[in-house]
Design a protein around this motif. Structure first.
Motif, mmCIF file in Angstrom:
data_model
loop_
_atom_site.group_PDB
_atom_site.id
_atom_site.type_symbol
_atom_site.label_atom_id
_atom_site.label_comp_id
_atom_site.label_asym_id
_atom_site.label_seq_id
_atom_site.Cartn_x
_atom_site.Cartn_y
_atom_site.Cartn_z
ATOM 1 N N ALA A 35 0.839 -1.201 0.000
ATOM 2 C CA ALA A 35 0.000 0.000 0.000
ATOM 3 C C ALA A 35 0.867 1.241 0.000
ATOM 4 C CB ALA A 35 -0.912 -0.003 1.230
ATOM 5 N N GLU A 36 0.615 2.115 -0.968
ATOM 6 C CA GLU A 36 1.373 3.354 -1.096
ATOM 7 C C GLU A 36 0.664 4.472 -0.346
ATOM 8 O OE1 GLU A 36 4.209 3.658 -2.456
ATOM 9 O OE2 GLU A 36 4.473 1.873 -3.713
ATOM 10 N N TYR A 37 1.268 4.919 0.756
ATOM 11 C CA TYR A 37 0.776 6.123 1.434
ATOM 12 C C TYR A 37 1.526 7.305 0.842
ATOM 13 C CZ TYR A 37 -1.323 2.964 4.776
ATOM 14 O OH TYR A 37 -2.072 1.982 5.355
ATOM 15 N N SER A 38 0.809 8.357 0.526
ATOM 16 C CA SER A 38 1.369 9.429 -0.292
ATOM 17 C C SER A 38 2.648 10.018 0.274
ATOM 18 C CB SER A 38 0.329 10.541 -0.478
ATOM 19 O OG SER A 38 -0.082 11.067 0.770
ATOM 20 N N SER A 39 2.779 10.044 1.585
ATOM 21 C CA SER A 39 3.957 10.707 2.159
ATOM 22 C C SER A 39 4.724 9.823 3.124
ATOM 23 C CB SER A 39 3.512 11.991 2.880
ATOM 24 O OG SER A 39 2.818 12.820 2.013
ATOM 25 N N ASP A 40 4.465 8.530 3.112
ATOM 26 C CA ASP A 40 5.178 7.648 4.029
ATOM 27 C C ASP A 40 6.522 7.277 3.429
ATOM 28 O OD1 ASP A 40 5.633 6.180 6.250
ATOM 29 O OD2 ASP A 40 4.185 4.603 5.825
ATOM 30 N N SER A 41 7.419 6.798 4.277
ATOM 31 C CA SER A 41 8.755 6.464 3.823
ATOM 32 C C SER A 41 8.814 5.132 3.099
ATOM 33 C CB SER A 41 9.711 6.441 5.021
ATOM 34 O OG SER A 41 9.264 5.491 5.977
ATOM 35 N N ARG A 42 7.801 4.327 3.212
ATOM 36 C CA ARG A 42 7.816 3.028 2.548
ATOM 37 C C ARG A 42 6.400 2.538 2.321
ATOM 38 N NH1 ARG A 42 6.787 -1.608 5.768
ATOM 39 N NH2 ARG A 42 6.684 -1.215 8.015
ATOM 40 N N ALA A 43 6.276 1.571 1.413
ATOM 41 C CA ALA A 43 4.988 0.921 1.212
ATOM 42 C C ALA A 43 4.765 -0.079 2.343
ATOM 43 C CB ALA A 43 4.970 0.211 -0.137
ATOM 44 N N ARG A 44 3.531 -0.197 2.787
ATOM 45 C CA ARG A 44 3.176 -1.124 3.857
ATOM 46 C C ARG A 44 2.526 -2.364 3.275
ATOM 47 N NH1 ARG A 44 4.529 0.949 9.188
ATOM 48 N NH2 ARG A 44 5.385 2.976 8.653
ATOM 49 N N ALA A 45 2.933 -3.525 3.774
ATOM 50 C CA ALA A 45 2.368 -4.782 3.279
ATOM 51 C C ALA A 45 1.001 -5.023 3.911
ATOM 52 C CB ALA A 45 3.315 -5.939 3.586
ATOM 53 N N ARG A 46 0.027 -5.330 3.076
ATOM 54 C CA ARG A 46 -1.333 -5.608 3.542
ATOM 55 C C ARG A 46 -1.777 -6.940 2.946
ATOM 56 N NH1 ARG A 46 -4.234 -0.513 3.928
ATOM 57 N NH2 ARG A 46 -5.852 -1.727 4.973
ATOM 58 N N LEU A 47 -2.301 -7.792 3.786
ATOM 59 C CA LEU A 47 -2.739 -9.118 3.362
ATOM 60 C C LEU A 47 -4.187 -9.055 2.887
ATOM 61 C CD1 LEU A 47 -1.933 -12.106 3.189
ATOM 62 C CD2 LEU A 47 -2.704 -12.359 5.553
ATOM 63 N N THR A 48 -4.446 -9.654 1.739
ATOM 64 C CA THR A 48 -5.791 -9.634 1.189
ATOM 65 C C THR A 48 -6.207 -11.041 0.773
ATOM 66 O OG1 THR A 48 -7.236 -8.549 -0.428
ATOM 67 C CG2 THR A 48 -5.039 -9.176 -1.186
ATOM 68 N N ASP A 49 -7.393 -11.149 0.227
ATOM 69 C CA ASP A 49 -7.962 -12.375 -0.336
ATOM 70 C C ASP A 49 -8.118 -13.485 0.707
ATOM 71 O OD1 ASP A 49 -9.019 -14.288 -1.914
ATOM 72 O OD2 ASP A 49 -7.553 -14.109 -3.525
ATOM 73 N N PHE A 50 -9.172 -13.359 1.501
ATOM 74 C CA PHE A 50 -9.523 -14.393 2.464
ATOM 75 C C PHE A 50 -10.552 -15.356 1.880
ATOM 76 C CE2 PHE A 50 -7.592 -11.200 5.011
ATOM 77 C CZ PHE A 50 -7.057 -11.852 6.109
ATOM 78 N N GLY A 51 -10.533 -15.492 0.556
ATOM 79 C CA GLY A 51 -11.551 -16.297 -0.111
ATOM 80 C C GLY A 51 -11.579 -17.744 0.315
ATOM 81 N N ILE A 52 -10.428 -18.302 0.715
ATOM 82 C CA ILE A 52 -10.443 -19.699 1.161
ATOM 83 C C ILE A 52 -9.940 -19.811 2.598
ATOM 84 C CG2 ILE A 52 -10.219 -20.655 -1.156
ATOM 85 C CD1 ILE A 52 -7.262 -21.144 -0.574
ATOM 86 N N ALA A 53 -10.101 -18.717 3.352
ATOM 87 C CA ALA A 53 -9.716 -18.773 4.765
ATOM 88 C C ALA A 53 -10.462 -19.905 5.453
ATOM 89 C CB ALA A 53 -10.027 -17.444 5.445
ATOM 90 N N LEU A 54 -9.763 -20.622 6.314
ATOM 91 C CA LEU A 54 -10.326 -21.814 6.946
ATOM 92 C C LEU A 54 -10.488 -21.603 8.445
ATOM 93 C CD1 LEU A 54 -11.007 -24.917 6.829
ATOM 94 C CD2 LEU A 54 -8.618 -25.300 7.371
ATOM 95 N N PHE A 55 -11.621 -21.946 8.956
ATOM 96 C CA PHE A 55 -11.824 -21.990 10.397
ATOM 97 C C PHE A 55 -11.498 -23.411 10.865
ATOM 98 C CE2 PHE A 55 -13.734 -17.904 10.775
ATOM 99 C CZ PHE A 55 -14.216 -17.668 9.497
#
Length: 457
Positions: A149-169
């Motif tokens: 994720a690109e924050y307009s003024s942050d020093s680095r991109a932050r990793a964000r986890l997505t796609d819980f389509g097959i998340a298992l309980f």
């Protein structure tokens, strides 16, 4: 181009636009939430629910996922069922639209520094620790499911986890219609490849493969799905000898073939946090002298303009009052960042004159070359620990533009604050930038006036 099998307007709320990406189970589209006036990502599953109990089961599980809220996860806003075709209702998810690229595309670019890899790993480990604590296993950790994720003024991109389509309980099981284990072959854990029950250790193994690929630039188990899945049952991935010993140890334990031999998620978080600290220290050691020199010159600019601790001034007060009205916010400030404090030359809607430098967001904003925007402070990793956010003050929105002098040094900021999260448009950012330039221009004019007055004497 939007597929004709999907309606362009879901639930009388979401206007579906362009296709962002397509996977084996679903397609993701850019859309507009017309109720809230914001862009979102909508994931529409290709697999169709066949009966009402099936729909209710899917919705029940997705509703649990929708309750997750962490800065290392892409936020799930809503879940719905499209009943355009009465006999074939379809589940769809409404998610935060994140600006940036996925890690898969980033790996196709230049090699990443060890520091950046540590930061990505730490972000992801924190997110996994959060979901594992709530009984959710992701089951499909791979570069394509990690957004930078690109924050307009942050020093680095932050990793964000997505796609819980097959998340298992843990108390459920899920396989494909062909009876094969779900997940992506190159990143399956050995227990997934064997079709066994999986737990948090499976996600740790997949994260280890992702971090290893960040170092090598190549998947540890490439090839066709079945040979790739079987390969990890017979050999461990190769960890380069040239990696630092601490990284070799961490990756080898995360990539142990037996789940019980892998470290708990909390220990991985701690190890990667230590790696970030170590790599940041090495990175800063080369730059500390340059940064100290820049800070000295920046403070000299503040001295040159003779602005600190000067009396209240109607001109600057009118600028902050105008900013508050234009942005419909309760607080606007012209701040000057000193060595150990942030002094407020003008403050609309706030009684205090200064705050310590350490907790102030303005101190972060002056390190930026442009606007520093925090639209939702309680979901933004740059602001989560800030006492102005976490404690009684309750700050939720911050937009600051550096007060940049003609010599290129940032004195402080013109900033607007709110106690509720909010979005900011490009036009609003330009307006704030123009007002900040007006503040600096006024400071320079006053300095010149003082010089002329002295010369006349």
């Amino acid at each position: 181009m939007l597929s004709t099998q999907f309606p362009k307007f879901l639930n009388a709320r979401y206007r579906v636009k362009d296709l962002i990406g397509r996977g084996g189970m679903a397609s993701v589209y850019r859309a507009t939430d017309e109720r809230l006036g914001r862009d979102v990502a909508i994931k529409i599953f290709e697999l169709r629910a066949t009966d009402e109990p099936d729909i209710q089961r899917q919705q029940s599980e997705i509703n649990v996922l929708a309750s997750l809220n962490h800065h290392s996860l892409v936020t799930l806003f809503d879940v719905g069922v499209d009943r355009t075709e009465a006999k074939h209702p379809q589940i769809y998810l409404v998610m935060e639209l994140v600006d940036g690229v996925d890690l898969r595309r980033r790996l196709d670019g230049p090699p990443m520094s060890t520091r950046h890899i540590a930061q990505i790993g730490y972000d992801l480990a924190e997110g996994l620790d959060y979901i594992h604590g709530r009984g959710v296993i992701h089951r499909d950790i791979k570069p394509a499911n990690i957004l930078l994720a690109e924050y307009s003024s942050d020093s680095r991109a932050r990793a964000r986890l997505t796609d819980f389509g097959i998340a298992l309980f843990p108390d459920s099981a899920r396989v494909t219609s062909q009876g094969m284990t779900t997940g992506t072959a190159a990143y399956l854990s050995p227990e997934q490849a064997r079709g066994e029950d999986v737990g948090a250790a499976s996600d740790i193994y997949a994260l280890g493969l992702v971090l290893l690929e960040c170092f090598t630039g190549e998947a540890a188990f490439p090839g066709e799905p079945i040979p790739s899945a079987l390969a990890r049952l017979h050999r461990d991935p190769t960890i380069p000898e040239e990696l630092p010993p601490e990284w070799r140890h961490l990756l080898s334990t995360m990539l142990a073939r037996e789940p019980e031999q892998r470290p708990p998620t909390a220990e991985v978080v701690l190890a990667l946090h230590q790696a970030v600290i170590a790599e940041t220290g090495r990175h800063r050691s080369a730059a500390d002298h340059h940064l100290a020199s820049d800070e000295r010159e920046r403070l000299q600019e503040i001295t040159r303009l003779d602005i600190l601790d000067t009396p209240s001034d109607g001109t600057f007060d009118r600028i902050t009052s105008l900013a508050a009205r234009l942005f419909s916010v309760p607080i606007a400030i012209v701040s000057i960042v000193d060595t150990d404090r942030i002094w407020f030359k003008s403050h609309h809607g706030l009684d205090i004159e200064e705050i310590p430098r350490d907790p102030g967001l303005c101190a972060s904003a002056i390190m930026s070359d442009g606007p520093w925007i925090v639209e939702n402070a309680r979901a933004d990793p740059r602001a989560l620990a800030n006492p102005l956010v976490a404690e009684q003050f309750g700050l939720q929105f911050y937009a600051g533009v550096p007060l940049t002098t003609r010599n290129g040094y940032n004195l402080g900021t013109l900033c607007v604050l709110d106690f509720e999260p909010r979005l900011i448009t490009e036009a609003e950012i330009r307006t704030l930038t123009d007002l900040a330039a007006l503040v600096v221009s006024e400071l320079e004019l006053r300095l010149e006036s003082r010089r002329l007055a002295l010369s006349d004497d």
